[in-house]
Design an enzyme around this catalytic site. Structure first.
Site, PDB file in Angstrom:
ATOM      1  N   GLY A  12       3.068  -7.108   4.539  1.00  0.00           N
ATOM      2  CA  GLY A  12       4.382  -6.670   5.080  1.00  0.00           C
ATOM      3  C   GLY A  12       5.099  -5.748   3.925  1.00  0.00           C
ATOM      4  O   GLY A  12       6.272  -5.665   3.852  1.00  0.00           O
ATOM      5  N   GLY A  14       4.403  -2.419   3.318  1.00  0.00           N
ATOM      6  CA  GLY A  14       4.546  -1.168   3.702  1.00  0.00           C
ATOM      7  C   GLY A  14       3.461  -0.406   3.519  1.00  0.00           C
ATOM      8  O   GLY A  14       3.237   1.109   3.724  1.00  0.00           O
ATOM      9  N   THR A  16       1.197   0.223   5.897  1.00  0.00           N
ATOM     10  CA  THR A  16       0.962   1.047   7.178  1.00  0.00           C
ATOM     11  C   THR A  16       1.800   2.249   7.360  1.00  0.00           C
ATOM     12  O   THR A  16       1.395   3.472   7.533  1.00  0.00           O
ATOM     13  CB  THR A  16       1.070   0.101   8.437  1.00  0.00           C
ATOM     14  OG1 THR A  16       0.191  -1.184   8.234  1.00  0.00           O
ATOM     15  CG2 THR A  16       0.692   0.804   9.640  1.00  0.00           C
ATOM     16  N   LYS A  38      -8.884   0.793   9.367  1.00  0.00           N
ATOM     17  CA  LYS A  38      -8.469  -0.507   9.108  1.00  0.00           C
ATOM     18  C   LYS A  38      -9.465  -1.501   9.559  1.00  0.00           C
ATOM     19  O   LYS A  38      -9.597  -1.970  10.542  1.00  0.00           O
ATOM     20  CB  LYS A  38      -6.993  -0.577   9.894  1.00  0.00           C
ATOM     21  CG  LYS A  38      -6.491  -2.102   9.944  1.00  0.00           C
ATOM     22  CD  LYS A  38      -5.518  -2.302   8.736  1.00  0.00           C
ATOM     23  CE  LYS A  38      -5.006  -3.792   8.727  1.00  0.00           C
ATOM     24  NZ  LYS A  38      -3.872  -4.012   7.647  1.00  0.00           N
ATOM     25  N   GLU A 116      -6.772   1.574   5.073  1.00  0.00           N
ATOM     26  CA  GLU A 116      -5.837   0.229   4.730  1.00  0.00           C
ATOM     27  C   GLU A 116      -6.509  -1.002   5.033  1.00  0.00           C
ATOM     28  O   GLU A 116      -7.049  -1.567   5.509  1.00  0.00           O
ATOM     29  CB  GLU A 116      -4.617   0.198   5.933  1.00  0.00           C
ATOM     30  CG  GLU A 116      -3.558  -0.702   5.486  1.00  0.00           C
ATOM     31  CD  GLU A 116      -2.655  -1.115   6.686  1.00  0.00           C
ATOM     32  OE1 GLU A 116      -2.423  -0.110   7.452  1.00  0.00           O
ATOM     33  OE2 GLU A 116      -2.150  -2.140   6.571  1.00  0.00           O
ATOM     34  N   GLY A 119      -3.781  -7.451   4.307  1.00  0.00           N
ATOM     35  CA  GLY A 119      -2.780  -8.268   3.124  1.00  0.00           C
ATOM     36  C   GLY A 119      -2.664  -7.707   1.739  1.00  0.00           C
ATOM     37  O   GLY A 119      -2.550  -6.484   1.658  1.00  0.00           O
TER      38      GLY A 119
HETATM   39  N1  LIG Z   1       9.686   2.028   2.424  1.00  0.00           N
HETATM   40  C1  LIG Z   1      10.223   1.177   3.381  1.00  0.00           C
HETATM   41  N2  LIG Z   1      11.695   1.044   3.451  1.00  0.00           N
HETATM   42  C2  LIG Z   1      11.953   0.140   4.526  1.00  0.00           C
HETATM   43  N3  LIG Z   1      11.264  -0.496   5.266  1.00  0.00           N
HETATM   44  C3  LIG Z   1       9.891  -0.438   5.068  1.00  0.00           C
HETATM   45  C4  LIG Z   1       9.311   0.548   4.374  1.00  0.00           C
HETATM   46  N4  LIG Z   1       7.969   0.362   4.369  1.00  0.00           N
HETATM   47  C5  LIG Z   1       7.692  -0.514   5.210  1.00  0.00           C
HETATM   48  N5  LIG Z   1       9.079  -0.967   5.865  1.00  0.00           N
HETATM   49  C6  LIG Z   1       9.052  -2.020   6.959  1.00  0.00           C
HETATM   50  O1  LIG Z   1       8.180  -3.084   6.690  1.00  0.00           O
HETATM   51  C7  LIG Z   1       7.846  -3.576   7.607  1.00  0.00           C
HETATM   52  C8  LIG Z   1       6.222  -4.060   7.214  1.00  0.00           C
HETATM   53  O2  LIG Z   1       5.755  -2.527   6.856  1.00  0.00           O
HETATM   54  P1  LIG Z   1       4.116  -2.340   7.135  1.00  0.00           P
HETATM   55  O3  LIG Z   1       3.659  -2.694   8.317  1.00  0.00           O
HETATM   56  O4  LIG Z   1       3.854  -0.954   6.552  1.00  0.00           O
HETATM   57  O5  LIG Z   1       3.586  -3.339   5.905  1.00  0.00           O
HETATM   58  P2  LIG Z   1       1.889  -3.570   5.501  1.00  0.00           P
HETATM   59  O6  LIG Z   1       1.875  -3.773   4.275  1.00  0.00           O
HETATM   60  O7  LIG Z   1       1.197  -2.714   6.296  1.00  0.00           O
HETATM   61  O8  LIG Z   1       1.691  -5.052   6.460  1.00  0.00           O
HETATM   62  P3  LIG Z   1       0.534  -5.624   6.836  1.00  0.00           P
HETATM   63  O9  LIG Z   1      -0.083  -6.372   5.578  1.00  0.00           O
HETATM   64  O10 LIG Z   1       0.841  -6.637   7.958  1.00  0.00           O
HETATM   65  O11 LIG Z   1      -0.493  -4.788   7.376  1.00  0.00           O
HETATM   66  C9  LIG Z   1       7.676  -2.757   8.727  1.00  0.00           C
HETATM   67  O12 LIG Z   1       8.703  -3.364   9.662  1.00  0.00           O
HETATM   68  C10 LIG Z   1       8.315  -1.414   8.321  1.00  0.00           C
HETATM   69  O13 LIG Z   1       9.437  -0.639   8.995  1.00  0.00           O
HETATM   70 MG   LIG Z   2      -0.349  -2.717   7.744  1.00  0.00          MG
END
Ligand SMILES: Nc1ncnc2c1ncn2[C@@H]1O[C@H](COP(=O)(O)OP(=O)(O)OP(=O)(O)O)[C@@H](O)[C@H]1O
Ligand SMILES: [Mg+2]
Length: 125
Positions: A12, A14, A16, A38, A116, A119
């Site tokens: 979570g 960011g 993705t 992925k 990607e 986690g």
């Molecule tokens: N730079 C940012 N600023 C604000 N919100 C963000 C930013 N990057 C991501 N988010 C928000 O944070 C949440 C998680 O982002 P994201 O899905 O990209 O995380 P992740 O690392 O890919 O998670 P996962 O481990 O589940 O794959 C999303 O709801 C996204 O809208």
């Molecule tokens: Mg992701």
């Protein structure tokens, strides 16, 4: 061709969002043929009546990749856990050699490949 692996300190965080941004930039602004992967996605997203690997779908859309979703995301698990735990829980054997073959195929067929991770950086796989 180049492959770029995107990981982070946690889930979570960011990954993705950043990977989609980079993939779209390379595709739309640089005119590159962009591939995405992925390899393992755990924690499917309910969309209508379907449980979908949403990260993989977003990456495919952002990159413009025409690859089948089964290549972009060979393994998806319903449980929102670390993939190793989710695969054990769901009795799925993760074939790392198959993942390697798909990775090599995608890397060879695109100008650039974004992958990607699942986690955080310490998560196995
Ligand atoms: N730079 C940012 N600023 C604000 N919100 C963000 C930013 N990057 C991501 N988010 C928000 O944070 C949440 C998680 O982002 P994201 O899905 O990209 O995380 P992740 O690392 O890919 O998670 P996962 O481990 O589940 O794959 C999303 O709801 C996204 O809208
Ligand atoms: Mg992701």
């Amino acid at each position: 061709m180049k492959a770029i692996f995107v990981t982070g300190t946690d889930t979570g965080i960011g990954k993705t969002v950043v990977t989609c941004g980079l993939a779209a930039f390379c595709s739309l602004r640089k005119g590159l043929d962009v591939g995405v992967m992925k390899p393992l996605e755990a924690g499917l997203t309910l969309h209508g009546k379907d449980l979908l690997p949403w990260d993989a779908i977003l990456l495919k859309e952002a990159s413009g990749s025409h690859d089948d979703l089964s290549l972009i995301n060979p393994y998806c698990f319903e449980s929102p856990l670390a993939p190793e735990t989710a695969s054990q829980l769901e009795h799925v054997h993760v074939d790392l050699e198959m993942l390697d073959r798909i990775y090599n195929q995608l890397e060879a067929s695109h100008d650039i490949l974004f992958m990607e991770g699942a986690g955080g950086v310490l998560v196995p796989y």
